[in-house]
Each structure stands twice: as C-alpha cells, then as structure tokens.
Design a protein around this motif. Structure first.
Motif, PDB file in Angstrom:
ATOM      1  N   HIS A 115       0.755  -1.253   0.072  1.00 32.24           N
ATOM      2  CA  HIS A 115       0.085  -0.082  -0.073  1.00 32.24           C
ATOM      3  C   HIS A 115       0.880   1.148  -0.060  1.00 32.24           C
ATOM      4  N   TYR A 197      -9.589   3.873  -9.806  1.00 33.70           N
ATOM      5  CA  TYR A 197     -11.086   3.671  -8.858  1.00 33.70           C
ATOM      6  C   TYR A 197     -11.518   4.935  -8.208  1.00 33.70           C
ATOM      7  N   ASP A 198     -12.472   4.772  -7.608  1.00 30.82           N
ATOM      8  CA  ASP A 198     -12.989   6.090  -6.785  1.00 30.82           C
ATOM      9  C   ASP A 198     -11.912   6.512  -5.829  1.00 30.82           C
ATOM     10  N   ASP A 199     -12.066   7.783  -5.567  1.00 33.75           N
ATOM     11  CA  ASP A 199     -11.135   8.735  -4.706  1.00 33.75           C
ATOM     12  C   ASP A 199      -9.689   8.357  -5.131  1.00 33.75           C
ATOM     13  N   TYR A 201      -8.138   5.802  -5.808  1.00 32.96           N
ATOM     14  CA  TYR A 201      -7.617   4.367  -5.435  1.00 32.96           C
ATOM     15  C   TYR A 201      -6.953   3.963  -6.802  1.00 32.96           C
ATOM     16  N   ARG A 229      -3.080   5.452  -2.946  1.00 27.87           N
ATOM     17  CA  ARG A 229      -3.984   6.186  -2.939  1.00 27.87           C
ATOM     18  C   ARG A 229      -3.347   7.872  -2.844  1.00 27.87           C
ATOM     19  N   ARG A 394     -14.932  14.338 -11.964  1.00 26.16           N
ATOM     20  CA  ARG A 394     -15.000  15.058 -10.702  1.00 26.16           C
ATOM     21  C   ARG A 394     -13.904  14.464  -9.753  1.00 26.16           C
ATOM     22  N   ASP A 687     -22.498  -8.224  15.818  1.00 28.51           N
ATOM     23  CA  ASP A 687     -22.929  -6.950  14.931  1.00 28.51           C
ATOM     24  C   ASP A 687     -24.370  -6.652  14.842  1.00 28.51           C
ATOM     25  N   GLU A 690     -24.976  -4.900  18.247  1.00 33.35           N
ATOM     26  CA  GLU A 690     -24.462  -3.771  18.047  1.00 33.35           C
ATOM     27  C   GLU A 690     -25.557  -2.626  17.033  1.00 33.35           C
ATOM     28  N   GLU A 691     -25.785  -3.281  16.056  1.00 34.97           N
ATOM     29  CA  GLU A 691     -26.567  -2.277  15.149  1.00 34.97           C
ATOM     30  C   GLU A 691     -27.739  -1.880  15.976  1.00 34.97           C
TER      31      GLU A 691
END
Lengths: 946, 92
Positions: A115, A197-199, A201, A229, A394, A687, A690-691
């Motif tokens: 990364h 990819y998005d943002d 990445y 990133r 964008r 989970d 918690e939810e």
C-alpha cells in the motif's frame, strides 16, 4: 544458431540466447522477444484465434494485438505479448493461436502487495510525465512516478529527438535518476497502472523479476501489486497509433509506423528491407525518414491527404522518396507475409502494385484515455485528432501531454508535451496544498515542423470487406461490423457485444476507435455522436497470482483452532471447517471408516459417556442495567424472567420473522448475561446486537463483548456423564435436584475454575464445562484421562441433535423459515408486547398452510441414505417438467439409536403430511419415504435427567 | 475503492466498512398498530435514487460504530457524514 540478419549494422551488445517455436536464436540484451524475432527475420509469430491466419508483430508495446506467445521455460505463462516480454537467456516461447495454456505445475514464485500514499501520482514516464513529476518532486511533494517499461522516456525511446542537445533517451534516464534520488520520490519501473477507482485509489502491477528468467532471485516477489491512494493523479499515458481497415491489413509485414520507428531507433532492428508507407497524418513521415536513415528503402508514401506537411514533403523529396498524395493502400498482398502492396488514388482510379516486404500504417494517434475514463471522466471528440480526449471529471485527476491531445493535430510535439506536463505537475501539487514556485527549467527541444491537418480515414472502401480487419486479436472485419449494423445495431456497445470487437485481452487499444469509425461510416453518422465503448479495468491483463499475492495456501484465510486442537490432531481426528474454525469431525480408530466411527461415537453418547470440544460456539457477554430488556427485544421468548443461575434456550429472528440464530442465554447476575450463538454466526450476532443498540436503542445501557475465545468448552454427554463429572468435581452437588436441567454452577473441575452448565444438545444427560481457554487442554485431558470417555466430533453431534429434531440454523433453515415452521411455536412469546419479528407472524404469508415445515423422513428401505438437498415429490413417477417440488432434505444420517437411516426435511404443509408417503428423486430412482415428526428419538424427553 | 470519512476515525478505505442500506428508516414505534401494508413497507421497501442518498455505514474493522453518509449514487461522491441520531444535513 543463426545470425541476426535484420539487426542494424554496427550494433553490438551482450548476446542473449533463446528458443522460439522450437528453433534457437540469438538476440541482444535490451531486446523484447518481438524485437529479437524481427532481428532474426521471423515474420509470422502467431496465428489468429478464429481464422487461423498468420500474424506478425504489429506494435511495439502493450497495444500489440497479434504477437501472442506462451512462455514455456523457465516457468509456463500463457498469452503474453511478444512486444512486452523482455528477452533473457534461456527463454523458451511458442507462438499462440490466439489462446494459451495454463501452467501444468505449481507456480514456485511469490507475489506480494504494497500500500502506498502520495501527493501526486504520475502515470507514464514520457516527456510529459517526467516534466510533471519533476515539478512536483522538486517542490517537495511526495511523488510516485510509475511507468510500464524497463526504462523511462516513453515516446522518446522510439525517436531520434534530442533534448538539451543530447538524445532524449539519455535526458530521460538522467532526469528520472535525479528524481529517484529525492527522499520523497518513488520511481516504479516495469509498473503498469491497471485500474483507476473511486477517490484516486489506483492499482498498479510491478513486474520485479519476470525479466530475469531463471536468474530471478527466489526470495524476491515476481510481481507486486501496488495499491496507491493519491491526492492528485496526473495521467501522462501518451497515445497509441491506430491502423486503417484495408484488404489484407493483417498480413505479417504490416506494422504500425510508429512501432517500426521504435524498432529501428530503440531496438536497432530493421522490420523489413523495402517499405510502403500508408498514412493519414504527418507522424508517419518521421517514421519513414528514420527508417530510410536506418537503411530501409522507402518505396512510396501513400498519403490519403491532398496536402501533407510541406516540410515533410520537402525532406522526402531530398531523399528521393516518392510521396503519392490522395492515395490509399487498397491491399497488402503476399503468401503468409507481405510481398507487395497495391496502392491507388482514393475513391477510384488505376491501382498499381509495389514490391515491398513491409507496409507501415498510420491511421492517426489515439490518446490513451483508459484510466481517465475508468476514473469516471467523460470523453469528448477532438476533430483535429480524430479521437476522444479527456473531458470533465469529478476526481482529482488530469491528463497531460499527448494523453490530453496536446497538439491537436494527431502529431505529438515534444516541446508542447514537456510544457503541458510541467503545468500539470504544478497544478497537481498546488491542489495537494503545496506552494509551488514557478521557474522549473525544461530541457530545450528542437524545432519541429508545423503539422498539417490529419484526415481521418477509417477504412478503404472496397467491394469485399472480408479481410479488412478492425480487431486483429478477435478476427473482426469490416464485414462483421456491417453485419452488425445491418442487423439493426446502432450503438457501439451493442456492436462490440455482437462482433466481440475490443473484447480481446488487448482490450481494443488499437481497434476500439477504429470500430467506432467503421460503425459511424456504415451508419452515415459522426464518430463524435457515436462515442466509444466504456473503458474498464484492467488496462492490461493481470495474473491471478499477482492479485492473490500472499493470500494463498495456508495464508489464504486465517485458521482458528481451539485450545484442545493439538490433542485432536494427535488422536487422528479428521477436521471439518466451520467458518474459519477447524472442528474435529470424527475420531476414526484403526480400520474404521467414517460411518463406523460415527455409529460408535453415537452409541457411546447415548449408552455410555462421550465428550466433544464445543469451544467454537460463539459467546457474547451482555452487560448493563438494561441487558434483560435488550434480550427481551432480541429473542422471541422472554429472557427477563430468567433467574440468576438458570439457562434458557432462545431463538433470534429478523424483523421479517425468519430465524437468524439460536443458542442459550445464561443469567450470571441481574445485569449480566452470557449469550451463546452458533459457531458460524458469532460475529453476525454481535454485529446485530451492536446495530440495534447503536441505531435504534441508544438509550439502553448495555454493552456487548465477544468472549468466544476466552472460554474453552467441553460437552460431557451420556447416561454416565454425571458419574464422571462427580469424580472430576468433588465439590459439586451433581444430583438432579441440586443441579437441575438448564441451570449452571461455578465450581472446580479437575482443579480448574469452571462454570458447568446443564445443557443438552443431544437429548441425553449432559453438561457443558467452561473454563478459561488457557486451561482448555488441561480440562480436556482430565476428562479423557481415565479412558472411559469417548471423544466425538461434529458429525456425531449432528446425528444426535437431528435424532432429537433440533435444527441447525443455516442447515435446516435458510432465511425463509420461521420458528413456527420449525415446530417451535412454544418459543414465540405471546406475552411480550413486541420483539424483533413479532409483527411479521401476523402477516398472511407466515400463516399460509403450505409453508414448509420441518419434518422427519424415514426411507422405506432403512439402509438408504438420502442425499442432503434431494427434492421431494408426491408422485411415484415424475411428471413432465417443470416438476412441482414439495420441499427438500436438509439433514440426513445413519442413526445407531434408531438402527436405520433418517432425514430432516422442509416440506410444504409437512406437519399435515405425517404418515404420508413421498418420493425423493435420486439419480434415476424415486426413493419412497414416510413423513414423520421431526423428533425421532426419545420424544417424551425421558433421557435428559439420566 | 471509496475513501470514507468515518466521523469518529477520519478517512479510511471502504474495505474497513460494512454497508447498512438506507438511513432514517426507523423501527416503527408500535409495529402492532401498523397495517400489513405499512409493515411490509418498513420491511421490504427502500429508495433507490440516482443522486443523493442518505445511507448507513458501520466502521466494522475500525471503531465499530454506525454512522450515516449522504452519497451521490451516480458519482460515489460522499457529501456528508454524520452520527447516528443526527438529522440528515441539507446539501445544496
């Protein structure tokens, strides 16, 4: 061994030996497989996938559609482009007929992933990319410069252009080396950015040792995936040349003009001896002149335009090269490779045949906009270029240099690319928050002739379009495209799917726009309004091994084992996966098969005493003043009335009323419960809790903590379990009155602090002994010490619970089953005002009489074991399909206690069918079965107190 | 892969999160008082807009907290994140 007849004179270098299609050759260090084959005069490298036509090297990079090879040694790898395979000693390869073969042995190489984060990622180390990275890096930005080739320079590698008076290639090497020495700069060579990819990445694949062949160090990852990133991305990805559709444009010897120029200048190889050039713009003139300088005879230049660039025409005249304006190539001819080229005036007129072994084609240059498009950017048609260029986006990304269409005429101008790259680098770093000083010095480029406008020609018109190829790798011709448009298709996306143009592993790099152009031509519309197909990752093929990285074999998924695991292994247990857990499945004795072992283990549990490692059950501590209220809302039955010291079984449903999980609830104190879940659902239940606590009931003062791994649990089962427990826990009053069913006691077992619960998942007298998992093995060994307790695994557990009709959530249920369907009406509280799922039991659907109920099945032949998943029908002969099915078998076992096979099944209206005969189609047979209650053993519950 | 700004932890990779569907679909005050259709709407019906969408996320591999985000489903741009219980912010 042969000499290299097409190597340029006077070239020296380190000799590299390789084998192709069974013949030995020599190349030079720095060659690609393609350039080495060309140097040896190998023209037909592969054959095409559908038509089996011979194909030669067409391009000089990752856009190559033709020259597909299989590496045989040192390690088999299919479907590589000869143009991107770096040559090394000992390389053995074969040309492919459009399809490769998977390796027949395990890949010994390792692959890894990294990364990375940066302020500016520059993709492409050509002139624009180097300029962009230079500005951003020298201003202090954290910069990654990634380039797919072994050395930087991009388009400079293929030309004779100079910068600051020396070869562009040298400038690129020095500048990139200087940048790489800066502390915040990382230069990634042989690294292809394959996905945007998005943002921002961005995924790239670095080929670290592929080019070393057998000399690759074993400890070094062969390929590395970079997951980057980036705050800003500059795409300096350059352009790909495209070709024109004319008859025989796939013959070996037909080559992109820019590629031929690269072979002559960079690889010092002549792709032929006598060439015809066919062009639609000025760029092919530079190629023609470079090749002429290298010793290739240029027989003629057929330029579709009436007015080529004047400076270029003059230079050709100086060298005596014939320029035919308004001309096209009507056909490439030859047996297996080009031997002559037919040219003629565009439209109509007398053609003539020119002897040539090389035909250079330039149909213009297409900016490489793949990543920009993947990142969500729009594309717009540039009239001057005759291609699509980056429009709006964008994302924090911009294209620079030729990738942005700089120049606007289809001819890349070096100075403009350098300036554009520097500007992009400056903008990117400023946008990333840096103060960027102006005044980055760019190297001085030579004067370049002003380019004359290009003319966008997609195809040379003819009567027969059968060998006018638009996609060489997919063998798609103009005739195929016309068939598609003739069938009424008007969208390039549809034509792509109909013809498969652009879907090969080159992803249409040379053919995409050409296909659009031909479709536009056929429909009589503008390419601009037709658009292109969508660009999708990956930009180039990525090996599965690289994507898998280290996540393979034992590292594929974490393995969870209990504290007693080593004992099970030593005892020869076979294991079953339950999620990530390894659970003992059964413990075969010498000579026993699974059936015999499980029947023996079952008998021990029903008639004597047996023990199972139950540590994997999910365990959740539910603590707080509102814990009881909370559990009342989650479970279908009442938990708040449970007394401290007692245990209750419970079922949890979704709001739609379907069973989600089941388990026991132990009340430890007024404000403290220990909830158990099924092994596979432990995380999901936590989970779920918690939810609801966080999103619906934040007012409830409750905390939930997973304690699954803090406890080790031994289930001690069977009529003699009380006696064994009494001996192990002398301080515990084990009598039925003092320690009744569904209660728990804290005590010492085998000298270990323990919580003993009287719970039974088998119907037998049973105890679950819980200790800190640190002491799990000690407890298990103490239980087993006397040798009278039989260890049993999950298979026996399943048989025992199924004989009692206890369902397994996820096996006997599938998210469409209510507690009532399971015959557990009694567990659905009528007293509670609400709980999750309650309202749904008043829905019409949940009270339909044809709902599937859990029932038992007894095959009429007590020896027949039904396969789980088998369907059930009403009739003894199958009707014509579709066959109406009543339901299906969910669990099926051999029972020692019943002395026969049995099954559980979900059957439509099943409880009303008890006693009926149904049939299970198994293979060609219809197996008759009798429907029974789902509780097949000890229905009165006489055995649980021992 | 999205970069999701967890309101508790800051921007993190999408891989750390679980998606929770449409936000602001409250569990009904009194389910028993609802008609079958109203209950079915709560159970089964969700919006599917092209454009801004308020949705739930859980930072399961991080702080394990639920929060809401307003995301443009056409561009994947996240316009706002806010804590559970807070009203949906107005986005111009």
């Amino acid at each position: 061994m042969t000499a290299q007849p097409y190597r340029r004179e006077g070239v020296t270098g380190k000799t590299v030996r390789f084998r192709f299609d069974g013949r030995d050759y020599e190349g030079l260090e720095g060659d690609t497989l393609a350039s080495a084959l060309l140097a040896n005069g190998v023209r037909a490298v592969a054959s095409s996938v559908k038509l089996g036509r011979p194909r030669g090297v067409y391009a000089a990079g990752c856009e190559e559609p033709n020259a597909l090879v299989q590496i045989e040694e040192p390690f088999p790898e299919p479907m590589l482009q000869a143009t991107t395979v770096e040559l090394y000693d000992g390389l053995v390869a074969t040309g492919l007929p459009g399809q490769g073969r998977l390796a027949d042995r395990p890949d010994p190489a390792r692959y890894d992933a990294v990364h990375a984060h940066c302020d500016v990622l520059v993709v492409g180390a050509g002139p624009a990319g180097i300029a962009a990275a230079g500005v951003a890096a020298r201003a202090g930005g954290r910069v990654i410069l990634a380039d797919e080739r072994p050395e930087p320079g991009g388009s400079l590698l293929g030309t004779t252009e100079t910068l600051d008076g020396r070869p562009g290639r040298e400038w690129a090497a020095e500048e990139v080396a200087a940048l790489a020495a800066l502390p915040e700069v990382r230069v990634l060579r042989r690294t292809t950015v394959v996905g945007h990819y998005d943002d921002n990445y961005v995924v790239a694949v670095e080929r670290r040792t592929n080019h070393l062949g057998a000399a690759a160090p074993a400890e070094m990852a062969r390929e590395r995936v970079w997951r980057i990133r980036a705050t800003r991305v500059v795409l300096a990805t350059g352009g790909h040349e495209r070709f024109v559709a004319f008859a025989g444009n796939d013959l070996p010897g037909v080559m992109l003009a820019g590629a031929a120029r690269t072979y002559a200048n960079h690889y010092r190889v002549l792709p032929g001896r006598r060439a015809v050039v066919f062009t639609t713009d000025d760029s092919a003139y530079a190629a023609a002149l470079d090749l002429a300088d290298a010793g290739v005879e240029i027989a003629a230049i057929a330029d579709v335009r009436r007015a080529p660039g004047e400076a270029w025409a003059a230079r050709c005249a100086e060298r005596g090269i014939e320029v035919l304006t308004g001309y096209v190539v009507t056909a490439a001819k030859g047996e297996g490779e080009v031997s002559s080229v037919e040219i003629g005036p565009r439209g109509a007129g007398a053609t003539r045949e020119v002897a040539a072994d090389l035909l250079l084609v330039s149909g213009g240059w297409t900016p490489v906009v793949h990543l920009f498009s993947q990142a969500g950017g729009t594309l717009r048609y540039d009239e001057g270029l005759g291609a699509f260029t980056p429009g709006e986006t964008r994302q924090a990304v911009e294209a620079a240099g030729f990738a942005r269409g700089v120049g606007g005429t289809g001819v890349r101008t070096l100075r403009a690319c350098l300036e554009d790259g520097a500007e992009a680098g400056r903008r990117a770093l400023a946008a990333a928050g840096f103060a960027v000083a102006s005044g980055h010095r760019l190297p001085a480029a030579e004067e370049e002739p002003t380019a004359a406008p290009a003319e966008h020609l997609w195809l040379v018109e003819a009567g027969d379009y059968g060998t006018h190829f638009v996609d060489l790798q997919r063998d798609v011709t103009v005739a195929d495209v016309l068939r598609a448009t003739g069938a009424g298709l008007t969208s390039v996306e549809h034509v792509k799917r109909y013809t498969t143009a652009g879907t090969a592993h080159d992803q249409g790099k040379t053919s995409g726009l050409l296909t659009s152009g031909v479709v536009a031509h056929a429909l009589g519309v503008d390419v601009a309004e037709l658009g292109t197909t969508t660009f999708r990752a990956p930009y180039t093929p990525v090996s599965f091994a690289a994507l898998a990285g280290r996540d393979r074999g034992p590292l594929h998924d974490p393995v969870r084992v209990t504290a007693m695991h080593e004992w099970h292994v030593a005892r020869g247990a076979l294991f079953e996966n339950a999620g990530q857990w390894k659970r003992p499945w059964y413990y075969p004795r010498p000579g026993e098969d699974m059936e015999a072992a499980v029947l023996r283990e079952c008998r021990a549990a029903r008639e004597d005493v047996a023990a199972m490692d139950a540590s994997t059950l999910g365990k959740i501590d539910v603590v707080g003043p509102d814990a009881a209220v909370f559990l009342d809302r989650l479970y279908t039955n009442m938990m708040s009335t449970l007394k401290v010291g007692s245990i209750r079984y419970g079922v949890m449903c979704r709001p739609d009323g379907m069973v989600f999980d089941d388990g026991t609830v132990i009340r430890l104190a007024d404000d403290r419960f220990l909830v158990t879940t099924t092994t596979g659902n432990a995380a999901a239940v936590l989970d779920w809790m918690e939810e609801w606590l966080q999103t619906e009931w934040p007012d409830l003062r409750v905390h939930c903590t997973s304690v699954t791994e803090q406890w080790a649990t031994v289930a001690l089962v069977g009529p003699r379990s009380r006696a064994v427990l009494a001996r192990l826990a002398p301080g515990l009053a084990v009598g039925n009155d003092s320690f009744p069913f569904m209660t728990w006691r804290d005590t010492e077992v085998a000298g270990i602090e323990a919580r003993v619960c009287r719970i039974s998942f088998s119907g037998e007298l049973a105890y679950e002994i819980n200790v800190s998992s640190w002491f799990g093995l000690a407890l298990w060994e103490a239980v087993m010490a006397s040798g009278e307790v039989t260890p049993y695994g999950t298979e026996t557990m399943h048989v025992l619970r199924a004989e009692k009709g206890f369902p397994i959530v996820g096996q006997d249920t599938d998210g469409t089953v209510t507690p009532q369907d399971l015959g557990m009406e009694w567990i659905v509280s009528k007293k509670k005002a609400d709980f999750i799922g309650k309202r749904s039991y008043a829905r019409a659907d949940t009270s339909r009489p044809d709902r599937k109920h859990l029932v038992g099945l007894l095959p009429e032949d007590p020896g027949v074991l039904l396969p789980e998943g088998a369907h059930l029908v009403e009739t003894s002969a199958l009707p014509e399909p579709p066959v109406p099915t009543l339901g299906f078998v969910t669990s099926s076992y051999r029972s020692a206690a019943l002395g026969r096979t049995f099954a559980l099944a979900l059957v439509s209206g099943g409880r009303e069918r008890v006693g009926e005969r149904l049939y299970a189609p198994v293979g060609a047979d219809l197996v008759p079965v009798t429907v029974t209650s789902h509780v097949l053993y000890d229905p009165e519950g006489a055995r649980r107190d021992g | 892969m999205l970069l999701i700004p967890c309101p508790w932890c800051g921007p993190r990779d999408e891989a750390e999160f679980h998606y929770g569907g449409q936000a602001h679909v409250a569990y009904p005050e009194d389910p028993a008082a609802l008609s079958d259709e109203e209950w079915a709407r709560y159970l089964f019906f969700r919006d599917n807009p092209k454009g801004l969408f308020a949705e739930r996320w859980s930072h399961t591999a991080g702080c394990r907290r639920w929060f809401n985000a307003v995301r443009d489903t056409a561009t994947n741009e996240i316009h706002a994140v806010y804590r559970t219980g807070e009203p949906r912010p107005v986005i111009a």
